[in-house]
Design an enzyme around this catalytic site. Sequence first.
Site, PDB file in Angstrom:
ATOM      1  N   SER A 124       0.850  -1.192   0.000  1.00  0.00           N
ATOM      2  CA  SER A 124       0.000   0.000   0.000  1.00  0.00           C
ATOM      3  C   SER A 124       0.880   1.235   0.000  1.00  0.00           C
ATOM      4  CB  SER A 124      -0.886   0.007   1.251  1.00  0.00           C
ATOM      5  OG  SER A 124      -1.543   1.250   1.412  1.00  0.00           O
ATOM      6  N   TYR A 139      -1.129  -0.419  10.522  1.00  0.00           N
ATOM      7  CA  TYR A 139      -1.312  -0.815   9.121  1.00  0.00           C
ATOM      8  C   TYR A 139      -0.150  -0.326   8.263  1.00  0.00           C
ATOM      9  CZ  TYR A 139      -3.321  -1.244   4.453  1.00  0.00           C
ATOM     10  OH  TYR A 139      -3.524  -1.560   3.127  1.00  0.00           O
TER      11      TYR A 139
END
Length: 262
Positions: free
Chosen positions: A139, A152
């Site tokens: 990501s 995350y």
Amino acid sequence: MDLDLAGKTAVVTGASRGIGLAIAEALSAEGVRVVGAARTITSELEKTAHATVSVDLSSPEGATALVNTALDELGGIDILINNVGGGDIDQLALGGFLGTTDDQWRHALDVNLFSAVWTTRAALPSILDRRGAIVNISSVNAQLPATGPVGYSESKAALNAFGKRISEEFGARGVRVNTVSPGVVGTGTWRGANLVGARLAAARGLSHEELLAALPNQFEITSRRLTEPEEVAALVTFLVSGKASNIVGANLVIDGGTLKTS
């Protein structure tokens, strides 16, 4: 463009919906026999995959069971897509660093980093034999650590480093390892009711629709729209093909221009 993937085999994790399902569909359309793994198997995945495995990859036992089943079904693994990630909605740390527990940190690391470590370790002997390819789905949050749930971004940054390590160790032996880093993707994670997008909206005092409309400006997306799962899948499919045979150890970003530096 003929990607010469017909007859290859692949394992795709987190394949029941979103990016994972789009990747499974794109590979299957190229003639790849896909084993799709997810905790919950959807009818869409069953229609697409050669075989499905219901498994929790937040433990090494789950990863080993998946790979053993895939080897039984496929006879060998040419392609591994480590896509599972995100985490259980109730385990996401949305309250900031001081409000994040050790269990939430461990959950983020297990789902986003160690799931790929364990699955890669189990699948690598077969991939080495076949001089195959691995793609880790990361990501842009790995480079934007102040956004998203605590843990995350940190776990995705570690996933990027893991891909580099494996690429350096096994690239000379014919295994290509690359990373794909999407920006905000229009999956159910953002668009679905009661998932991350909806919960972030509630936490910020916005309606879900207001949050979705604001995302392109919030993330400074140059294209002014979200990336679609099928666009990520097309990039991944190209990367695992022979047409990308000298793309090794790369991190390819597909984010509509969110990241402003190289």
